[in-house]
Design a protein around this motif. Structure first.
Motif, PDB file in Angstrom:
ATOM      1  N   LYS A 132      20.964 -33.115 -27.196  1.00 45.60           N
ATOM      2  CA  LYS A 132      22.395 -33.431 -26.611  1.00 45.60           C
ATOM      3  C   LYS A 132      23.357 -32.072 -26.558  1.00 45.60           C
ATOM      4  N   LYS A 185      17.089 -46.163 -28.262  1.00 51.21           N
ATOM      5  CA  LYS A 185      18.110 -45.615 -28.930  1.00 51.21           C
ATOM      6  C   LYS A 185      19.502 -45.932 -28.611  1.00 51.21           C
ATOM      7  N   ASP A 186      19.731 -47.344 -28.869  1.00 49.69           N
ATOM      8  CA  ASP A 186      21.127 -47.815 -28.424  1.00 49.69           C
ATOM      9  C   ASP A 186      21.524 -47.717 -27.047  1.00 49.69           C
ATOM     10  N   PRO A 234      23.569 -41.301 -29.147  1.00 50.60           N
ATOM     11  CA  PRO A 234      23.433 -41.434 -30.594  1.00 50.60           C
ATOM     12  C   PRO A 234      24.096 -40.347 -31.356  1.00 50.60           C
ATOM     13  N   GLU A 287      22.614 -38.528 -33.848  1.00 50.82           N
ATOM     14  CA  GLU A 287      21.611 -37.496 -33.831  1.00 50.82           C
ATOM     15  C   GLU A 287      21.715 -36.473 -32.934  1.00 50.82           C
ATOM     16  N   TRP A 299      23.739 -44.591 -21.579  1.00 50.62           N
ATOM     17  CA  TRP A 299      24.717 -44.594 -22.791  1.00 50.62           C
ATOM     18  C   TRP A 299      26.075 -44.538 -22.255  1.00 50.62           C
ATOM     19  N   VAL A 325      13.458 -41.218 -26.782  1.00 54.54           N
ATOM     20  CA  VAL A 325      13.436 -42.554 -26.451  1.00 54.54           C
ATOM     21  C   VAL A 325      11.987 -42.783 -25.995  1.00 54.54           C
ATOM     22  N   THR A 326      11.455 -44.199 -26.092  1.00 55.29           N
ATOM     23  CA  THR A 326      10.021 -44.261 -25.585  1.00 55.29           C
ATOM     24  C   THR A 326      10.019 -45.494 -24.470  1.00 55.29           C
ATOM     25  N   ASN A 331       7.245 -40.473 -24.346  1.00 62.14           N
ATOM     26  CA  ASN A 331       8.339 -40.373 -25.020  1.00 62.14           C
ATOM     27  C   ASN A 331       9.130 -39.010 -24.532  1.00 62.14           C
ATOM     28  N   PHE A 338      17.098 -36.608 -30.186  1.00 61.07           N
ATOM     29  CA  PHE A 338      16.608 -38.137 -30.459  1.00 61.07           C
ATOM     30  C   PHE A 338      15.489 -38.286 -29.258  1.00 61.07           C
ATOM     31  N   ASP A 378      11.604 -47.955 -27.412  1.00 61.00           N
ATOM     32  CA  ASP A 378      12.833 -47.608 -28.127  1.00 61.00           C
ATOM     33  C   ASP A 378      13.962 -46.937 -27.283  1.00 61.00           C
ATOM     34  N   LYS A 430       6.466 -36.996 -31.802  1.00 61.01           N
ATOM     35  CA  LYS A 430       6.355 -37.916 -32.893  1.00 61.01           C
ATOM     36  C   LYS A 430       5.950 -37.144 -34.266  1.00 61.01           C
TER      37      LYS A 430
END
Length: 458
Positions: A197, A222-223, A241, A243, A237, A248-249, A192, A246, A220, A290
């Motif tokens: 950001k 995150k887009d 995102p 948020e 990216w 990512v995994t 993770n 965030f 994951d 998490k």
């Protein structure tokens, strides 16, 4: 007669900045021509506002190393953040002329000169207008008690501080990797990575180097766009995102079904700020990302220090309580650095440039760390703990006459206990123990458990 007048002004040490007028609105500012390092000076601003009565703001940018405090606000709301002096009025006082005053403190290590200006913004006939003060140069009188080797030119420091702020980001850009852990009963590892950001929102990339013998799969993104090639994990990216933070995994799968024991990961987070690419290291911690709520994540982010490319010329950069910054010393070698630090703050024991950036920073609320060593002398953390083959950052703090060294950051006692046990079995360290903190202050584990109502585990 003219000479007498000039002498009088020099003795007073003050100048009057004339105003730029916009209709019936005018602005005067009075401040000293010369200021003393380590002391305060006062700035007085007089506003001839005419018929203006609605929302208005006075703003002034101060160079790095200066901090401000209100003296007279004329019913305005004063703030000093990000080196900006602000007075804000939702509605101006009825008087046609109002005066505001504030004190500015100069760091005792500064030298050189700087400019002081300011703008008054207001609404008139549904239009935003501004009145600007003409910039004026102020000279800093050097603190005679300061060692000349510790002096820093204010303009050089401003450039350095600006570079640091870009690297950290307006909202403190950070990237934190949780210690990789086994997924269920399999031999696959989950990784993770938390990203805070800051003010950046476009064109960013995570890049991690994966040990030989593993392949990676996304869990994951995150887009983001995930790729794995040549033992490198990448998340890309075009737009980050929404948020602020965030996670990512990704999954690491051993090619032989068992996998090597060496799980050392190294990675960076790259982003664009002020049209410049910034790169920060991803810091690994033993915290279960998490399990943290938003407040705990914020505390974790604030407590984490990161290193960035091109920052070896200075030792540290930290906000101080007054909103200014702690001025670093130039890198001049370990021995000289030790002497300079002793002169600066009276510390004893050996130190060097490589140890100064490993200071433990306080986190919010109750949390736990695993103490791995203690001593009466400060050691070179990077070199000393290398022999223990630790794959995480070690931080130091001074407590009850000892330099204490610890790892990890856990908001649940059981997680800290488990990490302690892991250190016992995977490193030569056999006397590690769990230490508890409350808002950065050491407390007993029993106190921490009572405050959080958590269960104790052997």
């Amino acid at each position: 007669m003219i000479k007498s007048i000039m002498l009088l002004f020099n003795m007073l040490g003050f100048f009057l900045l004339n105003i730029l007028f916009s209709g019936s609105v005018g602005l005067n500012m009075v401040a000293p021509k010369e200021v003393n390092a380590g002391k305060e000076f006062e700035v007085e601003v007089t506003l001839d506002k005419g018929d203006i009565s609605s929302f208005a703001r006075f703003q002034q940018d101060l160079p790095a190393g200066l901090s401000a405090q209100a003296v007279e606000t004329s019913n305005g709301e004063f703030s000093f953040r990000d080196q900006k002096v602000r007075f804000v009025w939702l509605r101006l006082p009825v008087e046609s002329t109002i005066t505001i005053k504030y004190k500015v403190r100069v760091n005792d290590r500064l030298t050189g000169s700087f400019k002081l200006g300011g703008k008054f913004s207001y609404i008139e006939d549904n239009e935003r207008k501004e009145v600007a003060v003409i910039d004026q140069q102020l000279a800093i009188i050097t603190n005679p008690a300061m060692d000349p080797t510790l002096l820093v030119d204010i303009n050089e420091f401003q450039q350095m501080a600006t570079s640091k702020l870009m690297a950290y980001g307006a909202g403190s850009v950070k990237a934190i990797r949780q210690d990789p852990y086994l997924e269920g009963n399999s031999n696959d590892y989950l990784v993770n990575v938390l990203v805070s950001k800051g003010a950046t929102d476009k064109f960013a990339k995570i890049e991690e180097v994966v040990p030989e013998g593993f392949r990676a799969e996304v869990v994951d993104a995150k887009d983001g766009i995930f790729t794995f090639k040549d033992q490198k994990v990448k998340f890309l990216w075009m737009n980050l995102p929404a948020e602020q933070t965030f996670v990512v995994t990704y999954r690491l799968i051993p090619e032989d079904g068992i996998g090597p024991k060496d799980m050392a990961l190294k990675g960076t987070f790259s982003f664009i700020q002020n049209e410049t690419t910034q790169v920060i290291d991803i810091v690994q911690k033993g915290t279960d990302l998490k399990k943290l709520d938003s407040q705990q994540l914020e505390g974790l982010v604030k407590s984490t220090l990161v290193s960035t490319e091109g920052q070896d010329a200075f030792s540290s950069y930290t906000p101080d309580a007054a909103g200014g910054i702690d001025i670093p010393v130039k890198y001049v070698g370990a021995d000289k650095m030790a002497d300079m630090e002793k002169q600066r703050n009276g510390t004893v024991g050996p130190t060097n440039a490589s140890t100064l950036s490993y200071t433990l920073e306080p986190e919010k609320g109750v949390y736990y760390r695993v103490q791995i060593a203690a001593g009466h002398k400060l050691v070179n953390i990077k070199q000393y703990f290398k022999k223990f083959k630790l794959q995480e950052e070690v931080r130091t703090e001074q407590h009850e006459g000892w330099y204490k060294y610890s790892v990890g950051s856990f908001y649940v006692y059981k997680d800290a206990r488990d990490h302690r046990s892991q250190l016992w079995t995977s490193t030569p360290i056999d006397d590690a123990f769990v230490a508890a903190y409350n808002n950065g202050r050491r407390i007993t584990v029993q106190e921490a458990l009572m405050i959080t109502n958590h269960k104790w585990y052997k």
